[in-house]
Design a protein around this motif. Structure first.
Motif, PDB file in Angstrom:
ATOM      1  N   MET A   1      53.398  13.155  77.578  1.00  0.00           N
ATOM      2  CA  MET A   1      53.916  12.804  76.270  1.00  0.00           C
ATOM      3  C   MET A   1      52.778  12.608  75.264  1.00  0.00           C
ATOM      4  SD  MET A   1      56.786  12.465  74.884  1.00  0.00           S
ATOM      5  CE  MET A   1      58.034  11.507  74.144  1.00  0.00           C
ATOM      6  N   LEU A   2      51.696  11.974  75.704  1.00  0.00           N
ATOM      7  CA  LEU A   2      50.578  11.761  74.787  1.00  0.00           C
ATOM      8  C   LEU A   2      49.844  13.062  74.466  1.00  0.00           C
ATOM      9  CD1 LEU A   2      49.154   8.342  75.999  1.00  0.00           C
ATOM     10  CD2 LEU A   2      50.705   8.815  74.115  1.00  0.00           C
ATOM     11  N   THR A   3      49.916  14.035  75.375  1.00  0.00           N
ATOM     12  CA  THR A   3      49.310  15.334  75.064  1.00  0.00           C
ATOM     13  C   THR A   3      50.099  16.020  73.950  1.00  0.00           C
ATOM     14  OG1 THR A   3      50.559  16.397  76.836  1.00  0.00           O
ATOM     15  CG2 THR A   3      48.341  15.662  77.363  1.00  0.00           C
ATOM     16  N   ASP A   4      51.412  15.781  73.894  1.00  0.00           N
ATOM     17  CA  ASP A   4      52.216  16.323  72.800  1.00  0.00           C
ATOM     18  C   ASP A   4      51.797  15.704  71.466  1.00  0.00           C
ATOM     19  OD1 ASP A   4      53.631  17.829  74.628  1.00  0.00           O
ATOM     20  OD2 ASP A   4      55.247  16.364  74.807  1.00  0.00           O
ATOM     21  N   ILE A   5      51.545  14.403  71.478  1.00  0.00           N
ATOM     22  CA  ILE A   5      51.091  13.731  70.257  1.00  0.00           C
ATOM     23  C   ILE A   5      49.724  14.278  69.853  1.00  0.00           C
ATOM     24  CG2 ILE A   5      50.424  11.505  69.253  1.00  0.00           C
ATOM     25  CD1 ILE A   5      53.425  11.867  69.597  1.00  0.00           C
ATOM     26  N   ASP A   6      48.859  14.512  70.834  1.00  0.00           N
ATOM     27  CA  ASP A   6      47.552  15.090  70.551  1.00  0.00           C
ATOM     28  C   ASP A   6      47.711  16.457  69.885  1.00  0.00           C
ATOM     29  OD1 ASP A   6      44.588  14.917  70.861  1.00  0.00           O
ATOM     30  OD2 ASP A   6      44.932  16.720  72.079  1.00  0.00           O
ATOM     31  N   GLN A   7      48.638  17.275  70.384  1.00  0.00           N
ATOM     32  CA  GLN A   7      48.879  18.588  69.782  1.00  0.00           C
ATOM     33  C   GLN A   7      49.435  18.452  68.364  1.00  0.00           C
ATOM     34  OE1 GLN A   7      51.394  20.594  72.571  1.00  0.00           O
ATOM     35  NE2 GLN A   7      49.712  21.094  73.951  1.00  0.00           N
ATOM     36  N   LEU A   8      50.329  17.477  68.150  1.00  0.00           N
ATOM     37  CA  LEU A   8      50.842  17.243  66.799  1.00  0.00           C
ATOM     38  C   LEU A   8      49.725  16.828  65.845  1.00  0.00           C
ATOM     39  CD1 LEU A   8      54.209  15.343  67.374  1.00  0.00           C
ATOM     40  CD2 LEU A   8      53.877  17.692  66.604  1.00  0.00           C
ATOM     41  N   MET A   9      48.831  15.984  66.342  1.00  0.00           N
ATOM     42  CA  MET A   9      47.721  15.538  65.516  1.00  0.00           C
ATOM     43  C   MET A   9      46.792  16.716  65.176  1.00  0.00           C
ATOM     44  SD  MET A   9      48.128  12.191  65.131  1.00  0.00           S
ATOM     45  CE  MET A   9      46.546  11.534  64.733  1.00  0.00           C
ATOM     46  N   ARG A  10      46.573  17.587  66.140  1.00  0.00           N
ATOM     47  CA  ARG A  10      45.746  18.778  65.882  1.00  0.00           C
ATOM     48  C   ARG A  10      46.426  19.698  64.863  1.00  0.00           C
ATOM     49  NH1 ARG A  10      41.523  18.741  69.344  1.00  0.00           N
ATOM     50  NH2 ARG A  10      41.815  17.509  71.235  1.00  0.00           N
ATOM     51  N   HIS A  11      47.759  19.832  64.990  1.00  0.00           N
ATOM     52  CA  HIS A  11      48.517  20.648  64.031  1.00  0.00           C
ATOM     53  C   HIS A  11      48.405  20.038  62.628  1.00  0.00           C
ATOM     54  CE1 HIS A  11      51.665  23.080  62.299  1.00  0.00           C
ATOM     55  NE2 HIS A  11      52.279  21.976  61.910  1.00  0.00           N
ATOM     56  N   TRP A  12      48.532  18.715  62.543  1.00  0.00           N
ATOM     57  CA  TRP A  12      48.405  18.026  61.262  1.00  0.00           C
ATOM     58  C   TRP A  12      47.028  18.294  60.643  1.00  0.00           C
ATOM     59  CZ3 TRP A  12      44.813  13.930  60.911  1.00  0.00           C
ATOM     60  CH2 TRP A  12      44.746  13.323  59.662  1.00  0.00           C
ATOM     61  N   ALA A  13      45.985  18.196  61.452  1.00  0.00           N
ATOM     62  CA  ALA A  13      44.628  18.410  60.947  1.00  0.00           C
ATOM     63  C   ALA A  13      44.434  19.848  60.481  1.00  0.00           C
ATOM     64  CB  ALA A  13      43.609  18.057  62.023  1.00  0.00           C
ATOM     65  N   GLU A  14      44.989  20.791  61.220  1.00  0.00           N
ATOM     66  CA  GLU A  14      44.871  22.193  60.838  1.00  0.00           C
ATOM     67  C   GLU A  14      45.593  22.441  59.522  1.00  0.00           C
ATOM     68  OE1 GLU A  14      46.278  26.074  60.219  1.00  0.00           O
ATOM     69  OE2 GLU A  14      47.618  24.779  61.330  1.00  0.00           O
ATOM     70  N   GLN A  15      46.776  21.861  59.365  1.00  0.00           N
ATOM     71  CA  GLN A  15      47.532  22.011  58.124  1.00  0.00           C
ATOM     72  C   GLN A  15      46.781  21.366  56.950  1.00  0.00           C
ATOM     73  OE1 GLN A  15      51.150  22.953  57.372  1.00  0.00           O
ATOM     74  NE2 GLN A  15      50.492  24.396  58.933  1.00  0.00           N
ATOM     75  N   ARG A  16      46.265  20.159  57.175  1.00  0.00           N
ATOM     76  CA  ARG A  16      45.529  19.470  56.107  1.00  0.00           C
ATOM     77  C   ARG A  16      44.270  20.233  55.725  1.00  0.00           C
ATOM     78  NH1 ARG A  16      45.472  13.777  55.154  1.00  0.00           N
ATOM     79  NH2 ARG A  16      43.673  14.318  53.888  1.00  0.00           N
ATOM     80  N   ALA A  17      43.570  20.788  56.722  1.00  0.00           N
ATOM     81  CA  ALA A  17      42.344  21.527  56.429  1.00  0.00           C
ATOM     82  C   ALA A  17      42.654  22.815  55.669  1.00  0.00           C
ATOM     83  CB  ALA A  17      41.596  21.841  57.713  1.00  0.00           C
ATOM     84  N   ARG A  18      43.761  23.451  56.031  1.00  0.00           N
ATOM     85  CA  ARG A  18      44.111  24.723  55.416  1.00  0.00           C
ATOM     86  C   ARG A  18      44.753  24.545  54.046  1.00  0.00           C
ATOM     87  NH1 ARG A  18      48.562  28.164  56.090  1.00  0.00           N
ATOM     88  NH2 ARG A  18      49.378  26.801  57.705  1.00  0.00           N
ATOM     89  N   LEU A  19      45.652  23.563  53.932  1.00  0.00           N
ATOM     90  CA  LEU A  19      46.427  23.424  52.706  1.00  0.00           C
ATOM     91  C   LEU A  19      46.064  22.216  51.863  1.00  0.00           C
ATOM     92  CD1 LEU A  19      49.895  24.229  54.288  1.00  0.00           C
ATOM     93  CD2 LEU A  19      48.452  25.775  52.970  1.00  0.00           C
ATOM     94  N   GLY A  20      45.481  21.196  52.481  1.00  0.00           N
ATOM     95  CA  GLY A  20      45.208  19.968  51.754  1.00  0.00           C
ATOM     96  C   GLY A  20      46.494  19.211  51.483  1.00  0.00           C
ATOM     97  N   LEU A  21      46.423  18.267  50.576  1.00  0.00           N
ATOM     98  CA  LEU A  21      47.608  17.491  50.237  1.00  0.00           C
ATOM     99  C   LEU A  21      48.360  18.070  49.053  1.00  0.00           C
ATOM    100  CD1 LEU A  21      46.314  13.858  50.674  1.00  0.00           C
ATOM    101  CD2 LEU A  21      47.867  15.115  52.147  1.00  0.00           C
TER     102      LEU A  21
END
Length: 152
Positions: A1-21
């Protein structure tokens, strides 16, 4: 379950890096320059419009969870800062430990903080997606279809 959260966090970082706020739609001239003429027509809501529309839903939820964690208390501030250092800025473990104020050689404590971060983000996401978000509002009573309703 925590690996899923880790993947979500990585997805969030990728989105923020690519698109910003920031979010916004591209100009018509940008579309003309990109496609060397009019953009191809398709079904409403094509990917062309979605490209500049900001974070996707789950990345926005993770971002909101981290903002809530940051506002919570001193420990929450440290956990949110750790999330930014670990996922968004991709610092090394040693640099992350220095950023959050952990002593050098305290890797076990660092991993405990990462686990606490994942647990807190998971808890906030579960609360945000709780039962009050899944119900629709119905103003009329629902009756089963095909079944006889007993009369008084």
């Amino acid at each position: 379950m925590l690996t899923d959260i880790d993947q979500l966090m990585r997805h969030w970082a990728e989105q923020r890096a690519r698109l910003g706020l920031a979010s916004g739609l591209g100009s018509q001239m940008g579309s003309i320059m990109e496609w060397k003429g009019n953009a191809p027509r398709g079904t409403p809501g094509t990917r062309i419009l979605v490209g500049g529309a900001g974070l996707d839903h789950i990345a926005a939820e993770v971002d909101a969870a981290l903002a809530e964690l940051d506002r919570r208390d001193a420990r929450g501030k440290v956990l949110a800062h750790l999330a930014h250092c670990r996922y968004l800025h991709a610092l090394s473990i040693r640099e992350q430990m220095q950023e959050v104020g952990l002593a050098e050689g305290a890797e076990r404590t660092y991993f405990n903080w990462v686990k606490a971060l994942h647990l807190q983000v998971m808890r906030i996401l579960l609360v945000r997606a709780g039962p009050e978000r899944t119900h629709t509002v119905r103003r009329v009573g629902m009756r089963p279809t095909g079944a006889k309703v007993a009369s008084k």
